[in-house]
Scaffold this active site. Structure first.
Site, mmCIF file in Angstrom:
data_model
loop_
_atom_site.group_PDB
_atom_site.id
_atom_site.type_symbol
_atom_site.label_atom_id
_atom_site.label_comp_id
_atom_site.label_asym_id
_atom_site.label_seq_id
_atom_site.Cartn_x
_atom_site.Cartn_y
_atom_site.Cartn_z
ATOM 1 N N SER A 23 4.018 10.719 4.784
ATOM 2 C CA SER A 23 3.297 9.660 4.069
ATOM 3 C C SER A 23 2.151 9.173 4.956
ATOM 4 C CB SER A 23 4.256 8.531 3.723
ATOM 5 O OG SER A 23 4.841 8.036 4.900
ATOM 6 N N ILE B 154 -7.461 6.724 0.114
ATOM 7 C CA ILE B 154 -8.871 6.843 0.531
ATOM 8 C C ILE B 154 -9.452 8.148 0.005
ATOM 9 C CG2 ILE B 154 -10.427 6.927 2.547
ATOM 10 C CD1 ILE B 154 -8.992 4.574 3.355
ATOM 11 N N ASP C 99 10.240 13.763 -2.420
ATOM 12 C CA ASP C 99 10.980 12.505 -2.600
ATOM 13 C C ASP C 99 11.685 12.552 -3.958
ATOM 14 O OD1 ASP C 99 9.676 11.672 -0.347
ATOM 15 O OD2 ASP C 99 8.307 10.293 -1.369
ATOM 16 N N THR D 59 2.467 22.668 5.587
ATOM 17 C CA THR D 59 1.649 22.728 4.367
ATOM 18 C C THR D 59 2.196 23.787 3.411
ATOM 19 O OG1 THR D 59 -0.328 21.906 5.430
ATOM 20 C CG2 THR D 59 -0.677 23.307 3.523
ATOM 21 N N CYS E 293 -7.303 -19.347 0.415
ATOM 22 C CA CYS E 293 -6.059 -19.682 -0.285
ATOM 23 C C CYS E 293 -5.172 -20.565 0.602
ATOM 24 C CB CYS E 293 -5.373 -18.414 -0.761
ATOM 25 S SG CYS E 293 -4.372 -18.735 -2.226
ATOM 26 N N ARG F 161 0.368 -20.550 -6.304
ATOM 27 C CA ARG F 161 1.100 -21.440 -7.195
ATOM 28 C C ARG F 161 0.676 -22.887 -6.981
ATOM 29 N NH1 ARG F 161 5.172 -19.046 -9.810
ATOM 30 N NH2 ARG F 161 5.830 -17.383 -8.441
ATOM 31 N N HIS G 37 -9.466 -15.782 -3.739
ATOM 32 C CA HIS G 37 -9.485 -14.677 -2.766
ATOM 33 C C HIS G 37 -10.791 -13.879 -2.880
ATOM 34 C CE1 HIS G 37 -5.297 -14.784 -1.290
ATOM 35 N NE2 HIS G 37 -5.049 -15.331 -2.473
ATOM 36 N N GLU H 224 -12.066 -11.897 -0.820
ATOM 37 C CA GLU H 224 -12.002 -10.579 -0.160
ATOM 38 C C GLU H 224 -11.819 -9.436 -1.157
ATOM 39 O OE1 GLU H 224 -9.699 -12.904 -0.044
ATOM 40 O OE2 GLU H 224 -7.649 -12.147 0.114
HETATM 41 N N1 GLN Z 1 1.541 -20.205 -0.784
HETATM 42 C C1 GLN Z 1 0.373 -20.778 -1.354
HETATM 43 C C2 GLN Z 1 0.507 -20.945 -2.866
HETATM 44 O O1 GLN Z 1 1.352 -20.360 -3.480
HETATM 45 C C3 GLN Z 1 -0.866 -19.960 -1.030
HETATM 46 C C4 GLN Z 1 -0.886 -18.592 -1.666
HETATM 47 C C5 GLN Z 1 -1.882 -17.661 -1.054
HETATM 48 O O2 GLN Z 1 -2.397 -17.921 0.030
HETATM 49 N N2 GLN Z 1 -2.145 -16.544 -1.700
HETATM 50 O O3 GLN Z 1 -0.238 -21.693 -3.463
#
Ligand code: GLN
Length: 537
Positions: A13, A19, A148, A192, A382, A463, A508, A510
């Site tokens: 693996s 990629i 597997d 291989t 976050c 959350r 997020h 990113e």
């Molecule tokens: N634990 C936090 C929440 O649930 C932040 C979650 C996170 O950083 N993705 O709100």
């Protein structure tokens, strides 16, 4: 239906199948072909959302709010493919829907079996995406390694699909390893051969072999692989190790992989080189003009995959600023023990990524305080925003008991807490605030300067929320709530007024950064860190 490329893996693996699949997508897109990618994961979890990062690595979130495998992150970074909840098929999802259908009586009178019911469900889902996307090529990566037990139904499904679709409609690219044995000074082809043998036992003959290797393949080795694996010599493609993942498409292009694919799939489309990608991404990665050190403080720093998109987005921010970003990874629990504080001092910028649970929280709070008090550019994402809020409440607003109800249910100052609708939730799978939500930006803030627009949309996975009751006391002490979800009044971004660059967001960013198009917040964070370096040196 589109044409299909199945990508399987053999020998071991972690061969970089994801990629490879993403790079194939990139090569085909460069030729003017539209693509989409599906990842099949043979585990029984319905999605990776309930797994620990040590088990699985990062959970990647799509626009439509699916919690998916991190390979989808590679696909989105390399290509423009539209990915949704249908782009990640798991054994859990397949069994869930087959058993639901059985209970409903859809198979009345029949014995429900792995073949044909499970394999049919796999095929139905692949066909559905391939039809709905209306693309030229669908790339389907099968997770795991050939041999597997758990991936067998997926392999049987692709065997059937290949047979049903016919030769020039579906091909299999098998990614394998040619291990180099130091003591013998030799590159070995036997693993291989064995893994191709395993594939053929289940009725799949690979059309192309992608051989991961440290050293160039010799003519003799190529002849041997070709003869024993039933492939012509050109179909044995060398995939030699490269320094940066973004070099992989260039390396595969040099080996002629895209020419081979379009020939085997009988697609006629123009050729184009990867000059833009080379100049915009690879050249800058290899010889950047500047260099900075950025600290990432988290609790999963021992595992590179746990913050995959964060690390990649930092690299993209570096590319956009023509700078190499050295990432100093600090375990937040070590900061609690007083270790590594000196490393924080070395940082030109500090980032705290997302996370769950109270382990290491106090270390993160210490790190934010350090960045706030010492004018070090800070980027909170976050949980990184939530700890920034707790730190500010405790140390500036003097609310000593400030906390998130995630860590202290009965906190006297619940700066971060649950919305009413989250309080009644019983099932933990796929019930967070997930996917894209709009956010309105305030003018004359670092966020607005970064995005250069008033309205944005970003992906979420959390959350807990900032408790709006505390907004006035934060504003009074110098916080600007620069991004808000207008519909629900939720805090999306907070900034510090008297600080060079202190931006913390609930979403997020990113997940939407690309090597040739860095996310604006990452670009400006790295820009601010470079500025900080200038000032301190
Ligand atoms: N634990 C936090 C929440 O649930 C932040 C979650 C996170 O950083 N993705 O709100």
């Amino acid at each position: 239906m589109s044409k299909i490329i199945f990508v399987t893996g053999g020998v071991v693996s972690s061969l970089g199948k994801g990629i490879a699949a993403a790079s194939i997508g990139k090569l085909l897109e460069t030729r003017g072909l539209s693509t989409t990618i599906i990842k099949c994961d043979p585990y029984l979890n319905v999605d990776p959302g309930t797994m620990n990062p040590f088990q699985h690595g990062e959970v990647y979130v799509t626009d439509d709010g699916a919690e998916t495998d991190l390979d989808l992150g590679h696909y989105e970074r390399f290509t423009n493919a539209l990915l949704t909840k249908d782009s990640n098929i798991t054994t859990g999802k397949i069994y869930y829907s087959v058993i639901t259908k059985e209970r409903r009586g859809d198979y009345l009178g029949k014995t429900v079996q792995i073949i044909p019911h499970i394999t049919d469900e796999i095929k139905r889902r692949i066909r559905k995406v391939s039809k709905e996307r209306d693309v030229d090529v669908t790339i389907v990566e099968i997770g795991g390694t050939v041999g597997d037990i758990e991936s067998l139904p997926f392999l049987e499904a692709i065997r059937q699909l290949r047979w049903e679709l016919g030769e020039s409609y579906a091909i299999n690219i098998h990614v394998t390893l040619l291990p180099y044995i130091k003591s013998a000074g030799e590159q070995k082809t036997k693993p291989t051969q064995h893994s191709v043998g395993r594939l053929r036992e289940i009725g799949i003959a690979p059309d192309i072999l992608l051989c991961r290797t440290e050293k160039h393949i010799t003519k003799e080795q190529r002849d041997k692989i070709s003869l024993f694996c039933n492939l012509d010599r050109d179909s044995v493609v060398e995939a030699i190790d490269v320094k940066h993942i973004y070099e992989v498409p260039l390396m595969l292009k040099k080996e002629g992989l895209d020419d081979l694919i379009v020939k085997k799939l009988n697609i006629k489309k123009g050729d184009k080189d990867l000059t833009e990608w080379r100049n915009l991404v690879v050249k800058r990665l290899k010889s950047p003009k500047r260099e900075i050190d950025v600290c990432v403080v988290g609790k999963y720093i021992a595992l590179p995959d746990a913050y995959k998109s964060i690390y990649e987005a930092l690299v993209h921010g570096g590319i956009a600023n023509n700078a190499r970003v050295n990432i100093l990874k600090i375990d937040s629990e070590d900061l609690e023990k007083g270790k590594h504080e000196s490393r924080l001092k070395k940082a030109h910028g500090l980032l705290i990524p997302g996370g769950f649970g109270d382990r290491g929280i106090e270390g993160k709070i210490k790190a934010v305080q350090y960045a706030r008090e010492n004018n070090i550019p800070y980027f909170g994402i976050c949980l990184g925003m939530q700890v920034a809020a707790i730190e500010f409440a405790r140390n500036v607003c003097k609310l000593k008991k400030a906390n998130s109800t995630e860590f202290d249910k009965n906190s006297k100052n619940p700066i971060i807490c649950l919305l009413e609708e989250q309080k009644t939730i019983k099932n933990l799978g796929a019930t967070m605030r997930l996917g894209s939500y709009p956010c309105k930006l305030s003018k004359k803030t670092n966020s607005h300067r970064a995005y250069s627009k008033d309205n944005i949309s970003e992906r979420h996975r959390h959350r807990y929320e900032f408790n709006n009751k505390y907004k006035p006391s934060f504003v009074k002490k110098g916080i600007v709530f620069s991004g808000v979800n207008a519909q629900h009044g939720l805090v999306e971004i907070m900034e510090l007024k008297n600080h060079p660059w202190f931006v913390a967001c609930q979403f997020h960013p990113e997940f939407k950064s690309k090597p040739d198009k860095a996310h604006p917040l990452f670009k400006d964070f790295i820009g601010a860190a470079l500025e900080h370096k200038k000032q301190v040196s």
